[in-house]
Design an enzyme around this catalytic site. Structure first.
Site, mmCIF file in Angstrom:
data_model
loop_
_atom_site.group_PDB
_atom_site.id
_atom_site.type_symbol
_atom_site.label_atom_id
_atom_site.label_comp_id
_atom_site.label_asym_id
_atom_site.label_seq_id
_atom_site.Cartn_x
_atom_site.Cartn_y
_atom_site.Cartn_z
ATOM 1 N N SER A 13 0.791 -1.228 0.131
ATOM 2 C CA SER A 13 -0.041 -0.056 0.066
ATOM 3 C C SER A 13 1.098 1.305 -0.026
ATOM 4 O O SER A 13 0.884 1.955 -1.181
ATOM 5 C CB SER A 13 -0.881 -0.033 1.103
ATOM 6 O OG SER A 13 -1.111 -1.182 1.517
ATOM 7 N N HIS A 43 9.609 11.338 6.446
ATOM 8 C CA HIS A 43 9.931 12.605 6.166
ATOM 9 C C HIS A 43 10.958 13.042 7.515
ATOM 10 O O HIS A 43 10.883 12.510 8.515
ATOM 11 C CB HIS A 43 8.550 13.450 6.388
ATOM 12 C CG HIS A 43 7.730 13.161 5.710
ATOM 13 N ND1 HIS A 43 7.421 13.742 4.440
ATOM 14 C CD2 HIS A 43 6.543 12.350 5.720
ATOM 15 C CE1 HIS A 43 6.359 13.252 3.761
ATOM 16 N NE2 HIS A 43 5.621 12.431 4.483
ATOM 17 N N CYS A 46 -1.851 -3.515 3.180
ATOM 18 C CA CYS A 46 -3.334 -4.158 3.193
ATOM 19 C C CYS A 46 -2.771 -5.905 2.820
ATOM 20 O O CYS A 46 -2.042 -6.109 1.982
ATOM 21 C CB CYS A 46 -4.295 -3.665 2.151
ATOM 22 S SG CYS A 46 -4.549 -1.998 2.237
#
Length: 264
Positions: free
Chosen positions: A112, A117, A140
């Site tokens: 998925s 960051h 998933c």
């Protein structure tokens, strides 16, 4: 847990999110700028892409697209979209145990999205610098992103780590009964290697009935030389070493507990 015979695709979403912190003390403004530049280059978009690509191999993901960006004056982000092919559940290891370390990573299977960051920053006056990496691995299907936990913490040298794991949605078995989780888990710590657990003080806050698991980690051993940037502790007076040690330790505890601690 007994293996489930599902009706169609496994619709559970499993999300692993964590913040990793690296703490440093830079004595002068020039050293602070130097640390920010150093850590920004060390964890630039290309390096993060390499780390997340290995993460895809660990959780068994097929990469569809990679978006990466370095920012000015600092920081970087990488997002990888991934897909999952049908996998025979009999081939998937769902037991509660640590995932592989960096030197043992091998590719298998396929999932998925994975994103990271980075946030380098420094105190305006006190000499304290922190580097934070926010990472999310969301899948998933039958494979848990917890398998990537060991690898990621080892790759991003960490003084403090906060981890959240959550299973959302439900999937049905062949009789139509809904299942809100498809694997056993008592603690995120059970997916960490013994050597990692020996390095950190850890505490859990889990909400079992909601399939929400939270673990906080604080490095046990404190050695001042590992936290100084371009300055050796022996170059400082005993009083300076104590002041800097107190500042660093207070900073680490505040991040670990998520609150400001009044000065004594």
């Amino acid at each position: 847990m007994k293996k489930l015979k599902l009706h169609g695709f496994n619709n559970l979403t499993k999300s692993l999110s964590f913040c990793i912190y690296d703490i440093c003390y830079a004595k002068t403004a020039e050293e602070r700028d130097g640390y920010i530049a150093y850590i920004d280059e060390l964890y630039n978009a290309n390096r993060l892409t390499e780390i997340l690509t290995e993460t895809c191999s660990i959780i068994g993901a097929n990469i569809l697209n990679i978006a990466r960006q370095d920012y000015e004056p600092q920081g970087a982000s990488v997002t990888i979209l991934v897909s999952e092919e049908p996998v025979d559940p009999k081939l998937i290891d769902q037991t509660e145990h640590p995932g592989p370390l960096p030197e043992t990573v091998v590719a298998h299977l396929d999932k998925s999205h994975i994103c990271v960051h980075t946030y380098p920053e420094s105190h305006p006056e006190g000499g304290l610098c922190t580097f934070r990496a926010d990472i999310e691995v969301s899948t998933c299907g039958v494979i848990s992103p917890l398998k990537a936990l060991n690898y990621l913490i080892h790759q991003l040298e960490s003084d403090i780590v906060t981890i959240d794991y959550r299973v959302r949605g439900f999937t049905r078995d062949i009789n139509g009964m809904k299942h809100f989780i498809d694997h056993e888990i008592n603690s995120i710590q059970n997916f960490m290697s013994d050597d990692m657990k020996s390095l950190y003080d850890m505490v859990d806050v889990n909400v079992y009935q909601e399939n929400i698991f939270h673990t906080k980690m604080l490095l046990k051993e404190f050695d001042l030389k590992h936290y100084m940037f371009h300055t050796r502790p022996e170059e400082l007076t005993a009083e300076e070493r104590k002041v800097i040690t107190d500042l660093l330790w207070k900073e680490m505890r505040e991040i670990y507990y998520g609150r400001n601690i009044p000065a004594v």
